[in-house]
Design an enzyme around this catalytic site. Structure first.
Site, mmCIF file in Angstrom:
data_model
loop_
_atom_site.group_PDB
_atom_site.id
_atom_site.type_symbol
_atom_site.label_atom_id
_atom_site.label_comp_id
_atom_site.label_asym_id
_atom_site.label_seq_id
_atom_site.Cartn_x
_atom_site.Cartn_y
_atom_site.Cartn_z
ATOM 1 N N GLU A 1 34.781 -24.017 -20.419
ATOM 2 C CA GLU A 1 33.554 -24.823 -20.366
ATOM 3 C C GLU A 1 33.577 -26.003 -21.334
ATOM 4 O O GLU A 1 33.068 -27.084 -21.027
ATOM 5 C CB GLU A 1 32.330 -23.934 -20.668
ATOM 6 C CG GLU A 1 31.915 -23.027 -19.518
ATOM 7 C CD GLU A 1 32.672 -21.705 -19.464
ATOM 8 O OE1 GLU A 1 33.705 -21.577 -20.161
ATOM 9 O OE2 GLU A 1 32.235 -20.801 -18.738
ATOM 10 N N GLU B 1 33.120 -14.407 -17.170
ATOM 11 C CA GLU B 1 31.853 -13.802 -17.631
ATOM 12 C C GLU B 1 31.435 -12.664 -16.703
ATOM 13 O O GLU B 1 30.985 -11.607 -17.144
ATOM 14 C CB GLU B 1 30.769 -14.888 -17.702
ATOM 15 C CG GLU B 1 31.087 -15.897 -18.794
ATOM 16 C CD GLU B 1 30.107 -17.052 -18.842
ATOM 17 O OE1 GLU B 1 30.015 -17.802 -17.854
ATOM 18 O OE2 GLU B 1 29.421 -17.195 -19.869
HETATM 19 N N1 3HC Z 1 33.216 -25.632 -9.203
HETATM 20 C C1 3HC Z 1 33.245 -26.367 -8.066
HETATM 21 N N2 3HC Z 1 34.386 -26.775 -7.475
HETATM 22 C C2 3HC Z 1 35.534 -26.409 -8.069
HETATM 23 C C3 3HC Z 1 35.574 -25.637 -9.244
HETATM 24 C C4 3HC Z 1 34.337 -25.245 -9.810
HETATM 25 N N3 3HC Z 1 34.285 -24.482 -10.917
HETATM 26 N N4 3HC Z 1 36.863 -25.450 -9.595
HETATM 27 C C5 3HC Z 1 37.602 -26.071 -8.660
HETATM 28 N N5 3HC Z 1 36.800 -26.643 -7.738
HETATM 29 C C6 3HC Z 1 37.206 -27.383 -6.528
HETATM 30 C C7 3HC Z 1 37.848 -28.725 -6.851
HETATM 31 O O1 3HC Z 1 36.867 -29.729 -6.957
HETATM 32 C C8 3HC Z 1 38.742 -28.920 -5.644
HETATM 33 O O2 3HC Z 1 37.928 -29.354 -4.587
HETATM 34 P P1 3HC Z 1 38.531 -30.364 -3.497
HETATM 35 O O3 3HC Z 1 39.691 -29.657 -2.893
HETATM 36 O O4 3HC Z 1 37.389 -30.595 -2.588
HETATM 37 O O5 3HC Z 1 38.942 -31.569 -4.262
HETATM 38 C C9 3HC Z 1 39.202 -27.500 -5.310
HETATM 39 O O6 3HC Z 1 38.260 -26.635 -5.930
HETATM 40 C C10 3HC Z 1 40.578 -27.149 -5.819
HETATM 41 O O7 3HC Z 1 40.640 -27.472 -7.193
HETATM 42 P P2 3HC Z 1 41.951 -28.145 -7.837
HETATM 43 O O8 3HC Z 1 42.402 -29.287 -7.010
HETATM 44 O O9 3HC Z 1 41.633 -28.386 -9.260
HETATM 45 O O10 3HC Z 1 43.000 -26.954 -7.649
HETATM 46 P P3 3HC Z 1 44.104 -26.420 -8.666
HETATM 47 O O11 3HC Z 1 44.761 -25.300 -7.978
HETATM 48 O O12 3HC Z 1 44.922 -27.542 -9.202
HETATM 49 O O13 3HC Z 1 43.282 -25.866 -9.936
HETATM 50 C C11 3HC Z 1 41.606 -24.589 -11.063
HETATM 51 C C12 3HC Z 1 42.426 -24.784 -9.776
HETATM 52 C C13 3HC Z 1 42.533 -24.197 -12.233
HETATM 53 C C14 3HC Z 1 40.605 -23.502 -10.813
HETATM 54 C C15 3HC Z 1 40.904 -25.906 -11.451
HETATM 55 O O14 3HC Z 1 40.213 -26.394 -10.305
HETATM 56 C C16 3HC Z 1 39.907 -25.791 -12.539
HETATM 57 O O15 3HC Z 1 40.276 -25.842 -13.688
HETATM 58 N N6 3HC Z 1 38.595 -25.663 -12.212
HETATM 59 C C17 3HC Z 1 37.526 -25.675 -13.141
HETATM 60 C C18 3HC Z 1 37.460 -24.402 -13.939
HETATM 61 C C19 3HC Z 1 36.279 -24.441 -14.877
HETATM 62 O O16 3HC Z 1 36.108 -25.364 -15.623
HETATM 63 N N7 3HC Z 1 35.446 -23.402 -14.834
HETATM 64 C C20 3HC Z 1 34.292 -23.326 -15.645
HETATM 65 C C21 3HC Z 1 33.136 -23.914 -14.903
HETATM 66 S S1 3HC Z 1 31.664 -24.010 -15.852
HETATM 67 C C22 3HC Z 1 31.068 -22.424 -15.820
HETATM 68 O O17 3HC Z 1 31.671 -21.535 -15.298
HETATM 69 C C23 3HC Z 1 29.742 -22.249 -16.490
HETATM 70 C C24 3HC Z 1 29.422 -20.832 -16.733
HETATM 71 O O18 3HC Z 1 29.767 -20.504 -18.044
HETATM 72 C C25 3HC Z 1 27.983 -20.572 -16.538
#
Ligand code: 3HC
Ligand code: NAI
Length: 702
Positions: free
Chosen positions: A127, A107
């Site tokens: 999301e 975004e």
């Molecule tokens: N917020 C907070 N923490 C996050 C995060 C996020 N969006 N994404 C990842 N993390 C943290 C994880 O909890 C983890 O923390 P830890 O090491 O303390 O356990 C660390 O980052 C690493 O994450 P992964 O172990 O999952 O690492 P990978 O390399 O396997 O994957 C990733 C990375 C593909 C970025 C995966 O973490 C992921 O899919 N994250 C979520 C992405 C997501 O859903 N984003 C949308 C969020 S909602 C949003 O943006 C709302 C907006 O529209 C307003």
């Protein structure tokens, strides 16, 4: 001094705004505030002709900080304000993308005037997988950039697209190789040189198109069928429709309202719980993160049956060579042929190429000789579920595996400590309990034996990640975490059958709660004979409750040859693969009831069916926690979400119990203790559960 999460540096007449907030540059309140300050500061800076927005570390922004959604800081600053500040800066802003550009990250990028991406970039709005919708203009800007139909697909699926595809769709302006920042700076200078406009995504008009009404109607119809009561997807369609029909600012307001509704919905709370719980599973108390781990470059497997073949495919898919051993040449040939057949079927559906089939098969060597395991770093046994056979196999592995190699057992019910001793080197032994079909199911229970070496445990957890499994550590006990909890669930569903409920009624109740399959359909699919065999073994060991009616429906149907789907009859009769009510089962259940003095009832309520199946499962989960078999309630949830078809929008059984309220769970256990005249202590609440309930706590606090 604290390192700033957002910094501004000058490169000639360009400014570079860098986000540096490891691990994934999530948009926490500090990052949002830092960005707003940075861009506000650049507005009046006449020396700056253009701006590049980039991220340090392994990835561009992977989304808003999910942990903040449950905290008051979420309201302290709004990502939409940052996006508006960028879009209205009055000088070109180019976003330099790499890694995972997700959610709020995308975004943010869409609010910039141009986007360049490294070839490895993945762009998406995931999301919906968290029960949310994009809440910072994603539903309004994406359709303006790439069209409504593609935007709808990307947002509803939550799946990211590659940089190439993003460029084809018009989401990315250029793909840049080499030093991304340098290339982005060059790109920005070229824009300035040709006086390119500051393209505001919010001002792109969506062309009126009569087909859109049909598109939205079709999407809603599809959701009604597919999304099984999920809350966010329908709201996503509403937001896209607002993007088409309303001016940008009004569309944004609709999106914001619906985002907040989703954020507070129990479904999103559950899905966010599961997101963090999954990431917690790898954190093992007391396990040194810096342990030197044995490398696993070659894997041996004993037994090329259903599980052995499925397990092998996990490694072949990850490019890890496998030695597959059987007792006899024909069984080996059959096992290898099954693997090839599976790959060829996948290739026929276009999901892999026939060259890839050959490449994977070339990594798989069949063997009849244990000496071939000499260069394996890990050997997993997946032979018949029989203690004597498994002990003999473990003893042999103890002799032939090189020192330092890991020996694993895929047993689903036997004592891993006893098997470990049989190997003569118990520190090298661990349980790797895969679920069937092993190449598909994400769950891997890693069973930590009494003597399993920490490095062995850590190596297997690291390997699980490599083969894309979600690994949950369990201590040694009958059934480990998942199957042990399943026991109470199946026990009650079988009592309910004897009391007069029908398989379809029980399945309907549990499926309407969201279980992928009710207990009767599940047993029919897994094989009633398989369940009965385990019960038989336990009867011999004397570890079953002293209750002659215990799990009698399963044992009786197995004796009658009604083994489930594979024999055309089990709890149901099968018309092809369709389960059909079978009056013969009603008769069998009535007969069992009369044999064991169980009162039959005309009507059993749906509420009773749900509570009697679900609360014993939760109660056993509490025991598993208090015995230290699982490290945390979230681990139990992850087992059930990934191995047993528990509905993701309910967050797992322990989370669901927290939502229902532990005092209610305890009260209902007490109610059924009275109703069922609890002679066998089935309904006594676990101490931990009673304590948490009395103290007003939740499993999440345990
Ligand atoms: N917020 C907070 N923490 C996050 C995060 C996020 N969006 N994404 C990842 N993390 C943290 C994880 O909890 C983890 O923390 P830890 O090491 O303390 O356990 C660390 O980052 C690493 O994450 P992964 O172990 O999952 O690492 P990978 O390399 O396997 O994957 C990733 C990375 C593909 C970025 C995966 O973490 C992921 O899919 N994250 C979520 C992405 C997501 O859903 N984003 C949308 C969020 S909602 C949003 O943006 C709302 C907006 O529209 C307003
Ligand atoms: P299976 O009967 O399909 O395969 C077992 C294979 O092991 C056969 O091909 C047999 O020839 C081979 N075998 C037997 N003894 C052997 C020996 N001494 N040396 C080499 N090979 C030998 O059984 P399945 O279903 O694959 O189960 C294997 C193990 O996996 C069991 O421990 C079972 O409890 C466990 N398991 C099974 C699950 C399932 O759903 N089928 C799920 C999780 C675990």
């Amino acid at each position: 001094m604290n390192h700033p999460v957002v910094s501004v540096a000058r490169r000639g007449d360009l400014a570079v705004v860098t986000i540096d907030s490891p691990p994934v540059n999530a948009l926490s309140v500090n990052v949002r505030t830092g960005l707003l300050t940075a861009f506000t500061g650049l507005v009046g800076d006449a020396a700056v002709a253009g701006v590049v927005l980039a991220c340090a570390g392994r990835t561009f922004v992977a989304g808003s900080d999910i942990a903040e959604f449950d905290s008051p800081v979420f309201d302290e600053s709004d990502l939409n304000d940052v996006c508006a500040a960028i879009e209205s800066l009055g000088k070109p802003v180019v976003c330099a993308l790499h890694g995972t550009t997700l959610g709020g990250g995308l975004e943010l990028a869409m609010a910039c005037h141009y986007r360049v991406a490294a070839p490895n970039t993945r762009l998406g709005l995931p999301e919906v997988t968290l029960g949310l919708l994009p809440g910072a203009g994603g539903t309004q800007r994406l359709p303006r950039l790439i069209g409504v139909a593609d935007a709808l697909e990307i947002i509803l699926s939550g799946s990211p697209v590659s940089a190439d595809k993003a460029q084809r769709l018009g989401l990315v302006d250029a793909i840049v190789d080499g030093d991304g920042l340098d290339q982005a700076l060059q790109f920005t200078r070229a824009l300035i040189a040709r006086q390119a406009p500051c393209r505001k995504t919010s001002e792109i008009a969506i062309a009126p198109d009569g087909g859109l009404t049909t598109l939205f109607a079709g999407a809603r119809q599809g959701l009604a069928k597919k999304s099984r009561g999920a809350f966010a997807p329908a709201k996503i369609v509403d937001c896209l429709e607002a993007a088409v029909n309303l001016p940008f600012a009004e569309g944004l307001a609709v999106e914001r309202r619906m985002f907040v509704e989703c954020m507070h919905s129990p479904q999103s709370v559950a899905l966010r719980h599961a997101f963090f719980a999954e990431r917690e599973t790898g954190k093992i108390p007391g396990l040194d993160k810096n342990l030197a781990l044995p490398a696993i470059g070659r894997v041996g497997i004993v037994g090329a049956g259903t599980m052995g073949g499925g397990i092998a495919m996990n490694f072949l898919n990850a490019g890890i060579p496998v030695v597959l051993l059987e007792v006899a040449a024909d069984a080996l040939a059959r096992g290898l042929a099954n693997i090839r057949k599976h790959y060829e079927a996948t290739a026929s559906k276009g999901r892999m190429t026939f060259e890839e089939v050959d490449q994977r098969m070339a990594l798989c060597r069949g063997s009849l000789d244990y000496a071939d395991f000499g260069d394996c770093d890990l050997v997993i046994e997946a032979v018949f579920e029989n203690m004597d056979i498994k002990k003999a196999v473990l003893a042999r592995l103890g002799e032939v595996c090189r020192p330092g190699a890991i020996i694993a057992t895929n047993t689903s019910s036997l004592d891993v400590d006893e098997l470990a001793l049989a190997s003569g080197r118990p520190a090298d032994v661990v349980g790797m309990h895969f679920f069937s079909p092993a190449n598909v199911m994400r769950l891997l229970e890693v069973v930590r034996g009494r003597e399993t070496a920490p490095a062995v445990l850590a190596a297997v957890l690291a390997l699980a990640r490599k083969i894309r499994k979600v690994a949950v550590v369990s201590g040694v006990c009958f059934g480990f975490i998942g199957n042990r909890m399943l026991e109470g669930y199946l026990r009650e569903s079988e009592f309910l059958l004897m009391e007069g409920a029908t398989p379809s009624q029980i399945d309907r109740v549990l499926e309407s709660f969201g279980m992928a399959m009710g207990p009767c359909r599940m047993m029919d699919m897994a094989g009633i004979d398989v369940g009965a065999k385990v019960l038989g073994e336990r009867a011999k060991e004397g570890t079953l409750p002293a209750d002659p009616s215990y799990r009698m429906p399963c044992r009786t149907l197995a004796e009658l040859g009604r083994h489930g789907q594979k024999t055309g009859a089990g709890y149901y009769r099968y018309d092809g693969r369709t389960p059909v009510h079978d009056p013969e089962v009603d008769r069998i259940m009535a007969e069992l009831a009369s044999r064991f003095g169980i009162a039959r009832r005309q009507e059993i309520s749906d509420e009773e069916i749900f509570e009697r199946c679900f609360y014993p499962l939760v109660n056993e989960g509490a025991r598993i926690l208090e015995e230290g078999i699982a490290y945390r309630a979230g681990d139990i949830d992850i087992v059930w979400l990934n191995g047993y078809g528990f509905p993701s929008v309910k967050g797992g059984p322990m989370h669901a119990a927290d939502v229902i309220g532990l005092p209610r769970v305890v009260a209902r256990l007490g109610h059924y203790a009275e109703q069922c005249k609890d002679r066998h202590d089935y309904w006594r609440a676990a101490d931990l559960l009673s304590r948490l309930a009395a103290g007003g706590h939740r499993f999440a606090d345990a």
